[in-house]
Write a protein that holds these residues in place. Structure first.
Motif, PDB file in Angstrom:
ATOM      1  N   ASN A 266      25.535-175.915 -15.714  1.00  0.00           N
ATOM      2  CA  ASN A 266      24.962-176.420 -14.468  1.00  0.00           C
ATOM      3  C   ASN A 266      25.381-175.574 -13.275  1.00  0.00           C
ATOM      4  O   ASN A 266      24.947-175.826 -12.146  1.00  0.00           O
ATOM      5  CB  ASN A 266      25.367-177.878 -14.241  1.00  0.00           C
ATOM      6  CG  ASN A 266      26.876-178.054 -14.167  1.00  0.00           C
ATOM      7  OD1 ASN A 266      27.642-177.215 -14.635  1.00  0.00           O
ATOM      8  ND2 ASN A 266      27.316-179.164 -13.593  1.00  0.00           N
ATOM      9  N   SER A 267      26.213-174.573 -13.512  1.00  0.00           N
ATOM     10  CA  SER A 267      26.644-173.658 -12.463  1.00  0.00           C
ATOM     11  C   SER A 267      26.194-172.227 -12.781  1.00  0.00           C
ATOM     12  O   SER A 267      25.615-171.543 -11.946  1.00  0.00           O
ATOM     13  CB  SER A 267      28.163-173.707 -12.313  1.00  0.00           C
ATOM     14  OG  SER A 267      28.586-172.942 -11.224  1.00  0.00           O
ATOM     15  N   LEU A 268      26.448-171.794 -14.014  1.00  0.00           N
ATOM     16  CA  LEU A 268      25.953-170.504 -14.501  1.00  0.00           C
ATOM     17  C   LEU A 268      25.762-170.594 -16.002  1.00  0.00           C
ATOM     18  O   LEU A 268      26.732-170.800 -16.743  1.00  0.00           O
ATOM     19  CB  LEU A 268      26.941-169.368 -14.170  1.00  0.00           C
ATOM     20  CG  LEU A 268      26.522-167.989 -14.686  1.00  0.00           C
ATOM     21  CD1 LEU A 268      25.251-167.506 -13.985  1.00  0.00           C
ATOM     22  CD2 LEU A 268      27.645-166.968 -14.502  1.00  0.00           C
ATOM     23  N   GLY A 269      24.532-170.444 -16.450  1.00  0.00           N
ATOM     24  CA  GLY A 269      24.245-170.477 -17.878  1.00  0.00           C
ATOM     25  C   GLY A 269      24.796-169.261 -18.591  1.00  0.00           C
ATOM     26  O   GLY A 269      24.993-168.195 -17.992  1.00  0.00           O
ATOM     27  N   LEU A 270      25.061-169.406 -19.874  1.00  0.00           N
ATOM     28  CA  LEU A 270      25.529-168.274 -20.674  1.00  0.00           C
ATOM     29  C   LEU A 270      24.439-167.215 -20.816  1.00  0.00           C
ATOM     30  O   LEU A 270      23.244-167.494 -20.654  1.00  0.00           O
ATOM     31  CB  LEU A 270      25.958-168.758 -22.062  1.00  0.00           C
ATOM     32  CG  LEU A 270      27.188-169.659 -22.125  1.00  0.00           C
ATOM     33  CD1 LEU A 270      27.473-170.076 -23.566  1.00  0.00           C
ATOM     34  CD2 LEU A 270      28.411-168.973 -21.521  1.00  0.00           C
TER      35      LEU A 270
ATOM     36  N   MET B 152      18.563-172.221 -16.670  1.00  0.00           N
ATOM     37  CA  MET B 152      17.579-171.211 -17.060  1.00  0.00           C
ATOM     38  C   MET B 152      18.216-169.922 -17.569  1.00  0.00           C
ATOM     39  O   MET B 152      17.516-169.025 -18.049  1.00  0.00           O
ATOM     40  CB  MET B 152      16.647-170.904 -15.895  1.00  0.00           C
ATOM     41  CG  MET B 152      15.799-172.091 -15.425  1.00  0.00           C
ATOM     42  SD  MET B 152      14.776-172.815 -16.722  1.00  0.00           S
ATOM     43  CE  MET B 152      13.671-171.469 -17.090  1.00  0.00           C
ATOM     44  N   ASN B 153      19.533-169.777 -17.405  1.00  0.00           N
ATOM     45  CA  ASN B 153      20.298-168.685 -18.058  1.00  0.00           C
ATOM     46  C   ASN B 153      19.811-167.283 -17.694  1.00  0.00           C
ATOM     47  O   ASN B 153      19.785-166.388 -18.542  1.00  0.00           O
ATOM     48  CB  ASN B 153      20.230-168.842 -19.590  1.00  0.00           C
ATOM     49  CG  ASN B 153      20.498-170.239 -20.058  1.00  0.00           C
ATOM     50  OD1 ASN B 153      21.476-170.852 -19.671  1.00  0.00           O
ATOM     51  ND2 ASN B 153      19.606-170.786 -20.878  1.00  0.00           N
ATOM     52  N   SER B 154      19.459-167.057 -16.419  1.00  0.00           N
ATOM     53  CA  SER B 154      18.892-165.761 -16.056  1.00  0.00           C
ATOM     54  C   SER B 154      19.902-164.781 -15.481  1.00  0.00           C
ATOM     55  O   SER B 154      19.566-163.628 -15.213  1.00  0.00           O
ATOM     56  CB  SER B 154      17.762-165.948 -15.037  1.00  0.00           C
ATOM     57  OG  SER B 154      18.294-166.241 -13.760  1.00  0.00           O
ATOM     58  N   GLY B 155      21.143-165.223 -15.255  1.00  0.00           N
ATOM     59  CA  GLY B 155      22.154-164.325 -14.715  1.00  0.00           C
ATOM     60  C   GLY B 155      22.561-164.691 -13.303  1.00  0.00           C
ATOM     61  O   GLY B 155      21.797-165.305 -12.557  1.00  0.00           O
TER      62      GLY B 155
END
Length: 429
Positions: free
Chosen positions: A42-46, A246-249
């Motif tokens: 919820n903060s930064l996806g892998l 969304m795990n986009s970086g």
């Protein structure tokens, strides 16, 4: 299903999880040489492992084609962003024409407010939730000041009831109806960043529209997490970041939604730039702006393709799995996490409580009454990556793409161990 706080039970859930293979498609950090339990999607996806291939493709085209890559790369750069619209539309419940990707979240909300916050002497107020995400608070207040308005008078913040940790939908609707024809805009975070609550976006949108206000949504914590139907709900606009579920970086590009009712209009107010013009005439360098007939009309500059590449890579996984399957697992794994927390709480009673209501997505927010920050530090040192929010909340977000049921069980063991150890230290104090 009757859950059990047992390792073999959690492992059995994983064996029967149709999404279990996707866990292997993400890179995990390690602590002490061991793969972490990751609760901060919820903060930064892998990072999806395929992201590198998508970025490397652009680097190769840049190296070998230079400027010609704009038109002759395998995925030409000048319309690279268009490849993201269709899969994103499925995620947010929109038509492809209503979705675009550009800039970053707060920048996009500011730009969209140019179009959808048009105050006059009578209709000028904005409604949001109490203690909205700070960036939203800064944005809304600065917009009001930009228009010569006093936020103390023009900003309506819907409060939670005394002693409650969540907002009631009826309270939001009542505030909208109370503001009536003074209300110009409703802009709320669809999923609250602090307590993880999912707002009833359909009902709130309907209420806002009923009094003649524009309605927009900050979907930073919603996209890729919950079921959305932006077009059918009739929201005027929305924006979201792409680096959480969304795990986009880190810090990556934002998506926007503009309802088709507002598309193809030349007279709508917006800040304009050449990438919002009709494609056929874009390179003719005409002096007059000709808005493209979809949400791309809100674009200002050419797309940052190196940033969009990992976003497109992640969307490939979303296309494969689909939101219904992700939501099905999300419901089950969050329910299992809540069960594990309940089991731990029985062992170490009074040390914490879950403040996230039943209307939720991936996130459970845990209010600590005992150990506070030292417990957060213990979890982090023992390979559980969680998120701290002042004054004493730990946020847990088991993203269904890469979190396992065994993670939930192992977390419970580490949490209980940490509370008991810290309690012993305090008692010896």
């Amino acid at each position: 299903m009757q859950f059990r706080n047992e390792l073999d039970f959690a492992q059995d859930l994983d064996q029967n999880d149709p999404l279990r293979v996707y866990r292997e498609q993400f890179h995990f950090p390690k602590v002490g040489g061991k793969q972490v339990i990751y609760f901060t999607g919820n903060s930064l996806g892998l990072q999806p492992k395929i992201s590198k291939d998508y970025v490397d493709e652009i680097m190769k085209d840049w190296r070998e084609l230079a400027v010609e890559g704009h038109f002759y790369a395998e995925k030409p750069w000048w319309d690279y962003h268009e490849r993201l619209a269709a899969p994103l539309a499925k995620v947010v419940g929109a038509k492809t024409s209503e979705v675009s990707v550009m800039n970053t979240l707060t920048v996009n909300l500011h730009l969209l407010m140019v179009s959808f916050y048009r105050p006059d002497n009578k209709r000028f107020k904005i409604l949001c939730e109490e203690k909205a995400f700070p960036s939203d608070q800064y944005m809304l207040k600065s917009q009001l000041r930009h228009h010569g308005l006093d936020p103390e008078h023009a900003l309506i913040e819907v409060r939670k009831r005394e002693g409650e940790h969540f907002w009631r939908t009826q309270d939001v609707i009542d505030k909208i109806l109370e503001a009536g024809d003074e209300l110009a805009l409703v802009l709320i975070g669809g999923v609250n960043y602090y307590n993880g609550q999912v707002f009833d976006m359909e009902a709130i949108t309907k209420a806002g529209k009923s009094v003649g206000a524009a309605v927009g949504w900050d979907l930073a914590h919603a996209v890729g997490n919950i079921s959305l139907s932006l077009h059918d709900w009739g929201a005027d606009f929305a924006a979201w970041c792409s680096y959480k579920y969304m795990n986009s970086g880190p810090g990556n590009a934002s998506g926007i939604f503009v309802h088709e009712d507002h598309l193809g209009k030349k007279d709508i107010q917006r800040f304009e730039g050449w990438w919002g013009t009709e494609k056929a005439s874009r390179f003719m360098m005409k002096p007059e702006f000709e808005p493209i007939s979809n949400a791309d009309a809100w674009q200002i500059s050419n797309p940052p393709v190196l940033a969009l590449a990992p976003y497109l890579a992640s969307l490939k996984l979303f296309e494969e799995v689909g939101m219904p399957a992700l939501i099905e697992k999300r419901k089950k794994i969050v329910a299992y996490l809540e069960f594990i927390l309940g089991e731990v709480a029985e062992t170490v009673s009074g040390s914490f409580e879950v403040i996230t209501p039943e209307e939720r997505g991936c996130q459970l927010s845990v209010l600590l009454h005992g150990q506070g920050r030292p417990l957060f530090d213990y979890l982090m040192k023992n390979g559980v990556i969680v998120d701290w929010r002042e004054p004493n909340v730990i946020r847990l977000a088991p993203a269904p793409f890469y979190c396992s049921y065994e993670d939930m069980y192992q977390f419970g063991q580490i949490l209980k161990e940490g509370i008991l150890k810290l309690s012993t230290v305090d008692s010896l104090g």
